[in-house]
Design an enzyme around this catalytic site. Sequence first.
Site, PDB file in Angstrom:
ATOM      1  N   GLU A   3      18.194   9.312  73.661  1.00  0.00           N
ATOM      2  CA  GLU A   3      19.319  10.224  73.399  1.00  0.00           C
ATOM      3  C   GLU A   3      18.910  11.688  73.279  1.00  0.00           C
ATOM      4  O   GLU A   3      19.300  12.377  72.339  1.00  0.00           O
ATOM      5  CB  GLU A   3      20.058   9.766  72.138  1.00  0.00           C
ATOM      6  CG  GLU A   3      20.572   8.341  72.270  1.00  0.00           C
ATOM      7  CD  GLU A   3      21.229   7.796  70.998  1.00  0.00           C
ATOM      8  OE1 GLU A   3      21.232   8.499  69.971  1.00  0.00           O
ATOM      9  OE2 GLU A   3      21.730   6.660  71.048  1.00  0.00           O
ATOM     10  N   ASN A  27      16.284   6.306  77.471  1.00  0.00           N
ATOM     11  CA  ASN A  27      17.491   5.564  77.108  1.00  0.00           C
ATOM     12  C   ASN A  27      18.549   6.517  76.565  1.00  0.00           C
ATOM     13  O   ASN A  27      18.238   7.376  75.728  1.00  0.00           O
ATOM     14  CB  ASN A  27      17.100   4.539  76.014  1.00  0.00           C
ATOM     15  CG  ASN A  27      18.188   3.540  75.696  1.00  0.00           C
ATOM     16  OD1 ASN A  27      18.705   2.882  76.590  1.00  0.00           O
ATOM     17  ND2 ASN A  27      18.538   3.421  74.418  1.00  0.00           N
ATOM     18  N   HIS A  79      27.871   1.969  75.951  1.00  0.00           N
ATOM     19  CA  HIS A  79      28.844   1.780  74.875  1.00  0.00           C
ATOM     20  C   HIS A  79      30.186   2.304  75.399  1.00  0.00           C
ATOM     21  O   HIS A  79      30.468   3.496  75.313  1.00  0.00           O
ATOM     22  CB  HIS A  79      28.432   2.558  73.623  1.00  0.00           C
ATOM     23  CG  HIS A  79      27.177   2.058  72.984  1.00  0.00           C
ATOM     24  ND1 HIS A  79      27.103   0.821  72.387  1.00  0.00           N
ATOM     25  CD2 HIS A  79      25.950   2.626  72.841  1.00  0.00           C
ATOM     26  CE1 HIS A  79      25.871   0.649  71.895  1.00  0.00           C
ATOM     27  NE2 HIS A  79      25.162   1.718  72.169  1.00  0.00           N
ATOM     28  N   ASP A 113      28.424  -2.719  75.002  1.00  0.00           N
ATOM     29  CA  ASP A 113      29.607  -3.232  74.313  1.00  0.00           C
ATOM     30  C   ASP A 113      30.818  -2.492  74.876  1.00  0.00           C
ATOM     31  O   ASP A 113      30.706  -1.367  75.355  1.00  0.00           O
ATOM     32  CB  ASP A 113      29.511  -3.148  72.784  1.00  0.00           C
ATOM     33  CG  ASP A 113      29.056  -1.811  72.233  1.00  0.00           C
ATOM     34  OD1 ASP A 113      29.193  -0.792  72.934  1.00  0.00           O
ATOM     35  OD2 ASP A 113      28.561  -1.782  71.091  1.00  0.00           O
TER      36      ASP A 113
HETATM   37  O1  9MR Z   1      23.419  -0.661  65.875  1.00  0.00           O
HETATM   38  C1  9MR Z   1      22.641   0.281  65.146  1.00  0.00           C
HETATM   39  C2  9MR Z   1      23.208   0.410  63.746  1.00  0.00           C
HETATM   40  O2  9MR Z   1      22.978  -0.776  63.020  1.00  0.00           O
HETATM   41  C3  9MR Z   1      22.571   1.581  63.035  1.00  0.00           C
HETATM   42  O3  9MR Z   1      23.220   1.783  61.784  1.00  0.00           O
HETATM   43  C4  9MR Z   1      22.672   2.815  63.894  1.00  0.00           C
HETATM   44  C5  9MR Z   1      22.009   3.973  63.204  1.00  0.00           C
HETATM   45  O4  9MR Z   1      21.680   5.012  64.053  1.00  0.00           O
HETATM   46  O5  9MR Z   1      22.055   2.582  65.139  1.00  0.00           O
HETATM   47  C6  9MR Z   1      22.725   1.596  65.860  1.00  0.00           C
HETATM   48  O6  9MR Z   1      22.149   1.457  67.129  1.00  0.00           O
HETATM   49  C7  9MR Z   1      22.222   2.602  67.976  1.00  0.00           C
HETATM   50  C8  9MR Z   1      21.013   2.597  68.867  1.00  0.00           C
HETATM   51  O7  9MR Z   1      19.834   2.534  68.106  1.00  0.00           O
HETATM   52  C9  9MR Z   1      20.975   3.812  69.763  1.00  0.00           C
HETATM   53  N1  9MR Z   1      22.193   3.930  70.530  1.00  0.00           N
HETATM   54  C10 9MR Z   1      23.418   3.858  69.745  1.00  0.00           C
HETATM   55  C11 9MR Z   1      23.437   2.594  68.913  1.00  0.00           C
HETATM   56  C12 9MR Z   1      24.761   2.451  68.193  1.00  0.00           C
HETATM   57  O8  9MR Z   1      24.934   3.480  67.287  1.00  0.00           O
END
Ligand code: 9MR
Length: 494
Positions: A172, A213, A250, A281
């Site tokens: 990101e 990613n 997403h 998702d």
């Molecule tokens: O699914 C993850 C969630 O449990 C965490 O609280 C969150 C914190 O940043 O991260 C979520 O996963 C993320 C992933 O690591 C990177 N892309 C976005 C995902 C959804 O937020």
Amino acid sequence: MGANALTPPGTRQSAGGLRRALIAGALGVLGVASVLTAQVPADAAASTLGAAAAQSGRYFGTAIAAGRLGDSAYTTIANREFNMVTPENEMKIDATEPNRNQFNFTQGDRVYNWAVQNGKRVRGHTLAWHGQQPGWMQSLSGSDLRSAMINHINGVMAHYKGKIYSWDVVNEAYADSGGGRRDSNLQRTGNDWIEVAFRTARAADPAAKLCYNDYNIENWTWAKTQGVYNMVKDFKSRGVPIDCVGFQSHFNSGSAYNSNFRTTLQSFAALGVDVQITELDVQGASATTYANITNDCLAVPRCNGMTVWGVRDSDSWRSGDTPLLFDGNGNKKPAYTSVLNALNAAPTVSPSPSVSPSVSPSASPSASPSASPSVSPSASPSASPSVSPSSSPPPDSGACSATIETVNSWPGGFQSNVTVRAGSSAINGWTVKWTWTGGQTISQAWSGDLSTSGSNVTVRNVSYNGSVAAGASTSFGFLANGSAATPTVTCTSP
Ligand code: 9MR
């Protein structure tokens, strides 16, 4: 969404078609009238997502949360359906280095071990990111942060060396609009932080595929997509080691699926990287949208596989959107069926690869000077039970020698790394050969030009790793079907 997106590519033979042809051929050879009336068995379509994806050489994965591994309803579905695992939070920076230079792999290893003990591979997520930084890292800047990033990559990748299918090295890093970089403490260390992360990662674990990613890079018309595309193009042109791009995917009302996703995947793949759908998702989980996305991946040979970001809706980071393939009770949703059907309609892959396929990383395995770690963390011993590295003695032809080791294995397959070392003189070009004795077949190779003839395997250097200095080494890797083996390998140099 594309009106014909549910139609599998018409020019290729479907799995069912291939099976029917084989059966018809067998009946023809028998030439017995009575068997001609025998019913051809119904297509043995795979009944799980992982098995269905494997028919076309792909994987189907899920995010796994360590905290849910005690929930048997969760693990039953996860174990049955998926063959790739991404730790949802457990390999992130705050989890793996909570205090500076004090690494903690307790939770990461829980997810890793669960995956490998159940025959699954693992995507590592993630090494360099503005998010989920521990407090100590958030407060760093400049060269101190830069060396902390390098040290972190080295520390985590050393622990999991040879065990990870692909790493999300950088996550990101692009801004949500405008097509440029996101402002962050990492970005403020200098625009080269991303390539330094990738060079560091290649040196730390040459066997892992290295991915960039991000989210909102699925729509080909969006500036963010073009920004990342241009970065990858630049990296490939300059030999920065990048092997893959992860499209988080997403999808929601603000960032809806668009049928030009296939163009995006094709365009990135054309740059010479693999593409993976890494955190899928879909708000509301439309069965049609899920099928379209699956078919987009299936249409692109370099799309290695897909990962959904959680098992059941109740496990999702945005459970209110009910975006996954299983409902909160673990029931299969219509989207599950549409994905499974799309995977089952895909053409099967030939089990006899002849030429080095797609994965080959572009980078030299040697680290750039800027990537050398400032601190050399000692990795704790890894807990993987199924990884049993073993090497054959290197037969020394004088010019070069080669050593093969198993770096990962699971029921029915394994991953190996081969180290090629120059003798007392520099070499310019090398050829490594061996013979399988257990019927193994290589499905994928990288950093080497593979050719096979029956059980005989030949791997030659690719353009960037043929020249090896006296006493120095380079390596290549492969994934194979069958029982892990370490045959005697020979190395020759012209
Ligand atoms: O699914 C993850 C969630 O449990 C965490 O609280 C969150 C914190 O940043 O991260 C979520 O996963 C993320 C992933 O690591 C990177 N892309 C976005 C995902 C959804 O937020």
